[in-house]
Design an enzyme around this catalytic site. Structure first.
Site, PDB file in Angstrom:
ATOM      1  N   ASP A 314      50.781   6.198 -10.496  1.00  0.00           N
ATOM      2  CA  ASP A 314      49.845   5.522 -11.385  1.00  0.00           C
ATOM      3  C   ASP A 314      50.235   5.910 -12.813  1.00  0.00           C
ATOM      4  O   ASP A 314      50.993   6.867 -13.023  1.00  0.00           O
ATOM      5  CB  ASP A 314      48.424   5.974 -11.053  1.00  0.00           C
ATOM      6  CG  ASP A 314      47.403   5.342 -11.981  1.00  0.00           C
ATOM      7  OD1 ASP A 314      47.504   4.139 -12.229  1.00  0.00           O
ATOM      8  OD2 ASP A 314      46.523   6.078 -12.461  1.00  0.00           O
ATOM      9  N   ASP A 506      45.167   9.514  -9.815  1.00  0.00           N
ATOM     10  CA  ASP A 506      44.099  10.456 -10.170  1.00  0.00           C
ATOM     11  C   ASP A 506      42.699   9.856 -10.168  1.00  0.00           C
ATOM     12  O   ASP A 506      41.725  10.593 -10.204  1.00  0.00           O
ATOM     13  CB  ASP A 506      44.367  11.068 -11.552  1.00  0.00           C
ATOM     14  CG  ASP A 506      44.014  10.104 -12.679  1.00  0.00           C
ATOM     15  OD1 ASP A 506      44.372   8.918 -12.569  1.00  0.00           O
ATOM     16  OD2 ASP A 506      43.371  10.539 -13.644  1.00  0.00           O
ATOM     17  N   ASP A 510      42.467   4.686  -7.485  1.00  0.00           N
ATOM     18  CA  ASP A 510      43.685   5.070  -6.779  1.00  0.00           C
ATOM     19  C   ASP A 510      43.411   5.479  -5.338  1.00  0.00           C
ATOM     20  O   ASP A 510      44.348   5.639  -4.554  1.00  0.00           O
ATOM     21  CB  ASP A 510      44.384   6.237  -7.494  1.00  0.00           C
ATOM     22  CG  ASP A 510      44.901   5.843  -8.863  1.00  0.00           C
ATOM     23  OD1 ASP A 510      45.407   4.724  -8.991  1.00  0.00           O
ATOM     24  OD2 ASP A 510      44.790   6.654  -9.804  1.00  0.00           O
TER      25      ASP A 510
END
Length: 632
Positions: A314, A506, A510
Site C-alpha cells: 500500500d 496499514d 487494507d
C-alpha cells in the site's frame, strides 16, 4: 519448587530412571528373572500408551514417526536387551523434557510479552479533585472515560489520553524504541508502555481488550498455538526415514543372521531430531521476530515468509510516513480558507483515513473549533459525508466529490502531494493539498527485496495515479496500480505471480487484501486493529525495515530447521550403518542417539540468532517536488 514442577510435568522421565536403577541393581544382585519381568511389564505399558497415541494421530490423518521407537522397543525386548529397551524409553521421555527446555528458551521473547500483560488498574475515586485516592480493579474492567493513576515504573493498563502536564514512557516492548519517549497533556499513551519516574493521570480511551498491548498479546497467543508447519516438515521425512531405517536394520539381520543386530540398528533410528528440532527452530524464529518488533502468527507464516517471491505495498502509511501535512488550502469562489478548513476538518472527524488525520491536525494547529455532525458516514477509500450545521459536507476523492458536485474543478498537484476535494450542499467548495513523503527506508527495503530474490514488487493503492507514480518513482517501484477499491486490491493480489505473494498495508481498507494474500503484513505502530487482525504478521515498529527483517528471519529459520533435520538424519543413518557391523551394542546405541538428539536441538536454537539484513537506511532529506498533473 522448580525441581518439583519438573517432576510433575515429566513423570515418565523420573519413573523410568527409578525402574532403570532397580533393574540394574537387581541384575547386579543376580535376580535376572525379576529384572526381566520388571522391564518387560514397564516397557510394554509404554509401548501400549505410545500405540494409542499413534492410532489417534492416524485417525487425524497424521502418520507419525513413533513407529520406529515402538519397533525398537519391541525388538530390544524380543532379543533380551532389557536395559536397552529402558534406555530407549528414557530417551523418548527425556526428549520431551529437552523439547520443553528448548521450547521455553526459544519462546523467551514471546513469553515475556505475555508475562508483562497489564493486570491491575488504579481507578481514581474522585477524578475531578487533586486526591490520589484509588480503587484497584482488573484491567479488563476499566471503562472508557475512567481516570487512572499510573505510578512510577508501572505498566500502563489501557490505551489512554495523558491528563498530566507531561510524562515519560518506555515503549520498547511495543515499538522496539530503546529510549523513553516524552508525552504531553492530550497525547495518547499506549497500554504496555512503562511509566517513568513520576506518577501520571490518564483517561481511558479504550477497553483493555481493544488496547494496543492486548492486541499484541492476542497475536502472540496465536503465534504460540500454531505449529502446523513443523508437523508438515516432520511428515515430509517420516515415511522415507522410517523405510530406510527398517531396510538397513532388516539387511543387517539378514546378512548377520543375528536378530540382535536388528535391534542394535533400530535403537539408532529414533525420530527425535525430526519431532523436536524443527519445532524448536520455528519457535526460535517466532521469538527472534518478536524481539525485532514483529509478531508473526505462527510457524506457517515463517515458512511462507521464507519462500516469498512477490511483494505488494500500500502507499499511504506504508511506503510513506503516513502523517501527511496540510500544505495548501485552495477555496473555491464564495468560500474562505478558514471556513473550508473548518467544514472539512469537522467532517473528517468521522473518517479513519490517514489524510483525515492530517486535516484535523492542521485545523487544531490554527485553533479551529470543530463542529459536531448530526449524521455522518464514510464510503471506504472514497470519502466522508456529514450533516454539519444544516449543511451537507463531502470530503474525498475528486471522482467521488464530482459525482455529488458536478462543478468540481480538478487541480494540478506536485510530486508527492495528495488532494482532498470538498463539496458543500452539492457545490464544489475547494481543495485541501497535503504532502506525505516516502519513508527514508522505503527505497532501501524495496531494493533489498529485489536483490534477495523477490521477483515482482508492486504498489496497490487507492490514491490518485499521479501521486502514486511520484511515490513509486522515489522508492524504486515500476509496477503501480492506483485508484483501487478494496475488492480491486484483492483481485490484483490474487492474480499476482509468482507465488507466494506478500502484501504490506496499514489501514482498515487494507484488511481484505491482507487477509487474501499468501502473507499479509500490517504496519501496526499506528495501524488499525482490523488490519492487524487480518494480517499474518504485524510490524510493531514504525519502520518499513521490519519487512526486510521478517523475510530474513523467515529464511534463516527455515534454513536452520532443514539443516537440523538433515544433521539428525545423516548422523542416524551413518551410525546405523556402523551398527550393522555389530560394534555398537544396543545400550550404547541408545545413549549415542541421545547425543544426536541433543546436537540437533542445540543447532535448532541457532534460529534465535542470525545474520543482519545489511539494510542501509539513508538519512531523510527534504526534496523538491516537481509539478505534475493529477490524473482522473
Amino acid at each position: 519448587m522448580r525441581f518439583l514442577r519438573w517432576f510433575v510435568r515429566f513423570p515418565i522421565v523420573w519413573l523410568t530412571i527409578v525402574v532403570l536403577i532397580v533393574v540394574l541393581a537387581l541384575g547386579a544382585a543376580g535376580y535376572e528373572r525379576t529384572t526381566k519381568w520388571i522391564a518387560v511389564v514397564y516397557v510394554s505399558l509404554i509401548i501400549a500408551w505410545t500405540l494409542v497415541g499413534m492410532i489417534r494421530d492416524v485417525m487425524r490423518g497424521h502418520v507419525g514417526l513413533d513407529v520406529l521407537a515402538v519397533v525398537a522397543m519391541i525388538a530390544t525386548l524380543a532379543v533380551g536387551e532389557y536395559v536397552a529397551s529402558l534406555v530407549i524409553v528414557l530417551m523418548l521421555s527425556g526428549g520431551e523434557a529437552l523439547e520443553d527446555y528448548a521450547s521455553r528458551r526459544a519462546k523467551r521473547e514471546l513469553t515475556s510479552l505475555l508475562d508483562r500483560s497489564p493486570q491491575v488498574a488504579h481507578v481514581l475515586v474522585h477524578p475531578q479533585s487533586d486526591s490520589d485516592e484509588v480503587q484497584d480493579a482488573d484491567a479488563a474492567d476499566v471503562r472508557v472515560g475512567d481516570v487512572l493513576l499510573v505510578r512510577p515504573a508501572e505498566i500502563v493498563p489501557v490505551d489512554g489520553t495523558l491528563l498530566s502536564d507531561d510524562g515519560s514512557f518506555d515503549e520498547s516492548s511495543l515499538t522496539g524504541e530503546s529510549l523513553p519517549v516524552s508525552r504531553s497533556a492530550g497525547d495518547e499513551v499506549l497500554s504496555g508502555s512503562v511509566n517513568g519516574s513520576r506518577a501520571v493521570r490518564i483517561r481511558a480511551l479504550r477497553r483493555s481488550a481493544d488496547s494496543q498491548y492486548q492486541q499484541i498479546v492476542e497475536l502472540v497467543k496465536q503465534a504460540q498455538e500454531d505449529r502446523a508447519p513443523t508437523v508438515r516438515l516432520a511428515d515430509r521425512f517420516a515415511i522415507p526415514f522410517t523405510a530406510v531405517s527398517l531396510v538397513i536394520a532388516g539387511a543387517a539381520w539378514a546378512i548377520s543372521g543375528d536378530p540382535t543386530r536388528f535391534a542394535e540398528v533400530l535403537v539408532l533410528a529414533t525420530p527425535c531430531p525430526l519431532l523436536i528440532a524443527a519445532p524448536v527452530a520455528f519457535l526460535g524464529g517466532l521469538s527472534r521476530a518478536a524481539k525485532a518488533g514483529i509478531i508473526v502468527k505462527g510457524g506457517a507464516v515463517i515458512e511462507q515468509l521464507a519462500r516469498v517471491r512477490s511483494a505488494a505495498f500500500d502507499k499511504t502509511g506504508t511506503l510513506t510516513e503516513g502523517r501527511p501535512d496540510l500544505v495548501a488550502v485552495v477555496p473555491a469562489a464564495g468560500f474562505a480558507e478558514d471556513e473550508l478548513l473548518t467544514l472539512a476538518a469537522s467532517a473528517e472527524q468521522y473518517s479513519s483515513h490517514v489524510l483525515a488525520d492530517g486535516i484535523r491536525r492542521a485545523a487544531a494547529a490554527r485553533g479551529i473549533h470543530l463542529l459536531p455532525a448530526v449524521e455522518a458516514h464514510e464510503v471506504a477509500t472514497n470519502g466522508v459525508t456529514a450533516q454539519i450545521g444544516g449543511r451537507t459536507v463531502v470530503v474525498g476523492k475528486p471522482a467521488y466529490v464530482a459525482s455529488l458536485a458536478p462543478d468540481t474543478v480538478r487541480r494540478g498537484i506536485r510530486e508527492g502531494e495528495a488532494a482532498a476535494y470538498v463539496a458543500v450542499d452539492g457545490r464544489f467548495a475547494g481543495t485541501l493539498v497535503l504532502a506525505d513523503d516516502p519513508r527514508p527506508e522505503s527505497a532501501a527495503v524495496v531494493a533489498w527485496l529485489r536483490d534477495t530474490g523477490v521477483e515482482r514488487i508492486a504498489m496497490l493503492t487507492g490514491d490518485a495515479q499521479a501521486t502514486a507514480d511520484a511515490v513509486a518513482r522515489g522508492v524504486g517501484i515500476t509496477d503501480v496500480h492506483a485508484e483501487l477499491l478494496p475488492p480491486e486490491k484483492v483481485h490484483l493480489a490474487a492474480q499476482m505471480r509468482p507465488r507466494p505473494v506478500m502484501m504490506v498495508g496499514d489501514g482498515v481498507n487494507d484488511a481484505p487484501v491482507l487477509a487474501a494474500a499468501d502473507i499479509g503484513i500490517a504496519m501496526g505502530a499506528k495501524g488499525s486493529t482490523a488490519a492487524g487482525e487480518a494480517a499474518d504478521a504485524v510490524v510493531l515498529k514504525d519502520s518499513l525495515a521490519g519487512i526486510a527483517d521478517a523475510v530474513s528471519i523467515g529464511r534463516h529459520t527455515l534454513r536452520v530447521a532443514y539443516t537440523a533435520i538433515w544433521i539428525g538424519i545423516s548422523l542416524s543413518i551413518a551410525l546405523m550403518l556402523i551398527a550393522t557391523t555389530g560394534v555398537i551394542p544396543a545400550v550404547a546405541g541408545a545413549l549415542i542417539q541421545e547425543g544426536v538428539d541433543l546436537a540437533t536441538i542445540l543447532y535448532a536454537l541457532r534460529a534465535l540468532t542470525g545474520p543482519a539484513t545489511g539494510l542501509v537506511i539513508p538519512t531523510a532529506k527534504p526534496h523538491e517536488r516537481e509539478p505534475v498533473a493529477e490524473a482522473a
